[in-house]
Design an enzyme around this catalytic site. Structure first.
Site, PDB file in Angstrom:
ATOM      1  N   HIS A 198      -1.009  -1.058   3.056  1.00 31.68           N
ATOM      2  CA  HIS A 198      -0.619  -2.042   2.055  1.00 31.68           C
ATOM      3  C   HIS A 198       0.893  -2.244   2.145  1.00 31.68           C
ATOM      4  O   HIS A 198       1.644  -1.295   2.331  1.00 31.68           O
ATOM      5  CB  HIS A 198      -1.006  -1.543   0.661  1.00 31.68           C
ATOM      6  CG  HIS A 198      -0.662  -2.529  -0.426  1.00 31.68           C
ATOM      7  ND1 HIS A 198      -1.159  -3.818  -0.421  1.00 31.68           N
ATOM      8  CD2 HIS A 198       0.147  -2.435  -1.516  1.00 31.68           C
ATOM      9  CE1 HIS A 198      -0.678  -4.475  -1.490  1.00 31.68           C
ATOM     10  NE2 HIS A 198       0.118  -3.651  -2.159  1.00 31.68           N
TER      11      HIS A 198
ATOM     12  N   CYS B 238      -0.917  -9.216   2.015  1.00 34.11           N
ATOM     13  CA  CYS B 238       0.281  -8.527   1.509  1.00 34.11           C
ATOM     14  C   CYS B 238       1.342  -8.422   2.608  1.00 34.11           C
ATOM     15  O   CYS B 238       2.531  -8.430   2.340  1.00 34.11           O
ATOM     16  CB  CYS B 238      -0.075  -7.154   0.958  1.00 34.11           C
ATOM     17  SG  CYS B 238      -0.880  -6.072   2.139  1.00 34.11           S
TER      18      CYS B 238
END
Length: 836
Positions: free
Chosen positions: A753, A240
């Site tokens: 994230h 990510c």
């Protein structure tokens, strides 16, 4: 007629002495015929029986249909080579056997040798769309790949404008790109019998070879016509960070348009030693073309990820990384791969020596451009002024340095609130000391000493505080890991140990030194695992001007409701529920771990593992019960988050600081290293300004993430107050910027994230990109988690060319459709486009 025999010999012998020159033609001549001819002219008799007759190369051909040269013929055994002039003389004197073609070969200049290329490279050519239909062609090793490219285009009628790329297939299974058309066939390692395949880019921006064999719902995929650029990126496993940075760059209009216009093709730099032979630029171009083809919900950036790992080994594998670190590598890689400066000159840097800033800055920028000139410089590079002052002699050193992004610090507050799990080790006794440990992955990542600073604990670490009772220093604080044995022996490790895996929460327990025998420990642990644990009250400690709250006084009781009843049965069977092993801090047993007379001898922090047999664990160990905890009321008090303005961070970036011990400056006047004061000022700004908020601080004392809320303007970020270079006339660009994209970071250092928000250059609509998921976004949703901000100068921003899409709920499934979307602060109705 031919001249006299002696003349013949002298002429041919003289010609044969000449040097090989690249490009000249030489001819193969059968060795037997040539020897016969030598004998004939030396015999000195025109009517001698050794007359050689017509030139006959029959022995050199594979057959008399193709007149192909036989394989592996050797010079001076099977044939001799004669220069063109000698060949033509012999031919005019002796003629040649009917229908035999002359064996003309060219001289090539290869690295370290010039030679006659007896065997050219014979290559099979085909298109990727029809691999059955091949044609063979011969090339010289000195030819450029370009010659092959042209040959395929001509033979298969490929239009000049079609974007194509070449692959060489070395074996049945592997093919390799032929990137640089200016490379020679020799340098590219092409050899006879290999196949070169040309592929032509599909309309949807993909290449035939990168398209997976089995497409997901290929009918949908082919007919999908979405807004260009509104496209997810598949997460390949902790990627990510990469996806987030790519979405920000993809939504940087000048850069994306440069790639979509194919301007990069003329500017690829294959020879730059600092670059990546054009490979990063090409891999990036591929991703961008697919994302902007409007034909994909999501693109799989696998080739790009592989290339990045290939050139920057820190990105190999699938750990989580920092999107800023990747962005920095990528901007640098793209810059060098597309650098228009093919040969960098050495430039002597001059000191400012009191010259006016304007003059020194212009000189610095000119020097920068003499070595660095690319689309990345055009778009992202600015200039700052750095002023160093020596504390001793007050020497002032001024330099102007280019930058590609601004890394700005966040103001740090002195107080912090922390969450901890409190584990009482002996519910009956009042704890007299606390052991504090960071738990990660079923292990004690670190056991802290009482005198360590709290700043070494990260906000996202799982901190366990255990109360220990230590009567008189006669106690050992043991770290206890839970392991499950596999059913199989681990033969691979060369020992007959069982393979084990860690599970559950580790424990800290104080044990009287006298009881460190296996038998005593077994009984203590049995009792410890069978107890139920009461949550303790709130504990507070002041340390290091930080206020530490035991926010999560939680008992992670390794309790098991069913144990006591069962234990009585096992007493009779005398079968141990578990065994005990000495281990290292990773929870693995090493050879020679000390056991003395059935007890354990410990030099440093003792670690032991409780090894459960899988069947025993199933029966007697209740994991749910063991993982339970009770929330302390202090957890319900929301803590205040600090808010700062982006402008404050930029101010902090430009304040005077004193250099650290590790990074002194060499003062040319004092002739020694000094802790000078340093001030950075912004001189000129680029079209697209990237601001990196330094949320991760890795200092000598701490590693932490700052969750400070940074407020930033979406429009009209005004730099006029920060810029030293004052606008001279109205032709100078204004210093106002609008936001075009951001990279967000949620969570902690190890488990974070990344996502991004970006404004589409064609329709002006904001979107939220979370790996392969893309959703409509409203400006007010761009929240506090920002980590990288991309601003574009207002005078360069084009108005949308397409009307923005209207989020409506009537669209077909798998399209951008209206639905409530959680996981974003303050989002009420937002739209989601699922892609998996």
């Amino acid at each position: 007629g031919p001249p006299g025999l002696e003349t013949q010999w002298r002429e041919i012998d003289n010609l044969n002495q000449q040097q090989l020159r690249a490009g000249d033609s030489w001819y193969l001549l059968d060795k037997r015929w040539y020897d016969q001819w030598k004998e004939y002219v030396h015999a000195g008799d025109q009517n001698s029986s050794s007359y050689p007759g017509k030139i006959d190369n029959t022995e050199l051909y594979e057959d008399l249909d193709s007149y192909h040269l036989k394989e592996r013929l050797s010079e001076n055994e099977d044939f001799v080579l004669v220069p063109a002039e000698a060949w033509h003389k012999l031919l005019s004197w002796y003629d040649m056997m009917d229908n035999q073609p002359p064996l003309e070969r060219k001289v090539v200049d290869l690295p370290s040798t010039v030679k006659v290329e007896v065997y050219p490279v014979e290559i099979y050519l085909c298109l990727s769309s029809n691999m059955e239909s091949t044609v063979s062609a011969c090339f010289s090793r000195a030819d450029k790949i370009h010659a092959i490219h042209q040959k395929i285009r001509q033979h298969f009628n490929v239009s000049e404008t079609a974007e194509s790329r070449l692959w060489m297939r070395s074996t049945d299974t592997s093919s390799e790109r032929l990137r640089n058309l200016n490379m020679t066939i020799l340098d590219s390692c092409l050899s006879s019998g290999m196949t070169v395949i040309m592929e032509i880019r599909n309309a949807d921006g993909t290449w035939p070879t990168s398209r997976p064999q089995i497409m997901r719902n290929s009918a949908d995929e082919d007919s999908y016509r979405g807004p260009p650029g509104v496209c997810g990126l598949t997460n390949l496993g902790n990627t990510c960070f990469m996806n987030s940075a790519l979405q920000c760059l993809s939504n940087t209009p000048p850069l994306t348009e440069y790639f979509l216009r194919n301007s990069y093709l003329e500017e690829l730099n294959f020879t730059n030693p600092l670059g990546m032979k054009g490979e990063i630029a090409e891999a990036y171009a591929d991703v961008i073309k697919q994302m902007w083809s409007g034909r994909h919900y999501s693109v799989v950036p696998r080739v790009f990820k592989t290339k990045v790992g290939h050139f920057a080994s820190q990105f190999l594998g699938y750990q989580q990384h920092d999107s800023q670190e990747l962005l920095s590598f990528l901007l640098d890689g793209l810059h060098e791969d597309l650098n228009r400066v093919k040969k960098k000159e050495y430039i002597e840097l001059r000191d400012a020596d009191g010259r006016p800033d304007q003059e020194v800055a212009e000189e610095a920028w000119r020097n920068h451009l003499r070595r660095n000139d690319s689309v990345i410089v055009d778009t992202f590079h600015g200039l700052f002024k750095s002023t160093l002052v020596c504390p001793e002699c007050n020497k002032v050193s001024v330099t102007f340095d280019p930058f590609c992004y601004l890394s700005v610090p966040l103001p740090v507050s002195k107080e912090r609130v922390m969450e901890v799990f409190y584990v009482s080790l002996d519910p009956t006794a009042k704890p007299t000391q606390m052991a504090v440990a960071d738990v990660f992955n079923h292990r004690f990542y670190r056991i802290y000493q009482a005198d360590e600073s709290l700043s070494c604990i990260l906000d996202r670490d799982d901190i366990f505080v255990s109360g220990c009772v230590d009567q008189d220093g006669e106690e050992v604080v043991m770290a206890i890991y839970m392991r499950e044995r596999s059913h199989y022996r681990d033969y691979g490790s060369g020992s007959n140990n069982y393979g084990t895996s860690l599970f559950g929460h580790p424990l800290l327990m104080s044990v009287p030194r006298a009881q460190c025998t296996r038998e005593d420990l077994y009984q203590l642990l049995l009792k410890r695992l069978a107890a139920g644990v009461e949550p303790s009250g709130k504990e507070e400690e002041d340390e290091d001007e930080d206020e530490e709250e035991e926010e999560e006084a939680a008992s992670c009781a390794q309790a098991n409701k069913r144990l006591p009843g069962r234990l009585r049965n096992t007493e009779k069977q005398k079968k141990a529920l578990f065994t005990i092993q000495a281990v290292n801090s990773n929870g693995t047993t090493e050879r020679g771990m000390g056991e003395v007379d059935g007890g354990f001898s410990f030099s440093s922090q003792p670690y032991i593992a409780i090894d459960w047999d899988p069947d025993m664990k199933k029966k007697y160990y209740n994991e749910n019960e063991a993982e339970k905890y009770i929330k302390h009321q202090s957890m319900d008090v929301p803590h205040q988050q600090i808010t700062v303005q982006l402008q404050e961070c930029i101010e902090l970036f430009t304040t005077v600081e004193t250099l650290e011990e590790e990074n002194p400056w060499y003062c040319p006047t004092c002739k020694k290293h000094q802790l000078a004061t340093k001030k950075l000022d912004l001189w000129s700004l680029p079209e697209v300004l990237i601001i990196h908020l330094k949320r991760f601080s890795y200092t000598k004392y701490s590693r932490e993430k700052l969750d400070t809320i940074v407020e930033f303007p979406l429009r009209d970020l005004d730099f006029s107050g920060f810029l030293l270079k004052k606008t001279v006339n109205s032709t100078e660009p204004p210093c106002r910027y609008d936001l075009i994209s951001v990279s967000n970071h949620f969570g902690g250092l190890r488990d974070g994230h990344y996502t991004s928000y970006a404004r589409n250059k064609d329709n002006g609509q904001w979107y939220y990109f979370d790996d392969s998921k893309v959703t409509y976004a409203r400006e007010e949703q761009i929240t506090s988690a920002v980590y990288l901000l991309f601003y574009q100068r207002q005078d360069k921003i084009r108005q949308p060319t397409v009307p923005p899409p209207v989020p409506s709920s009537s669209q077909p499934e798998n399209h951008v459709s209206s639905q409530t979307h959680d996981g974003m602060d303050g989002a009420s109705s937002c739209v989601s486009m699922e892609t998996d």
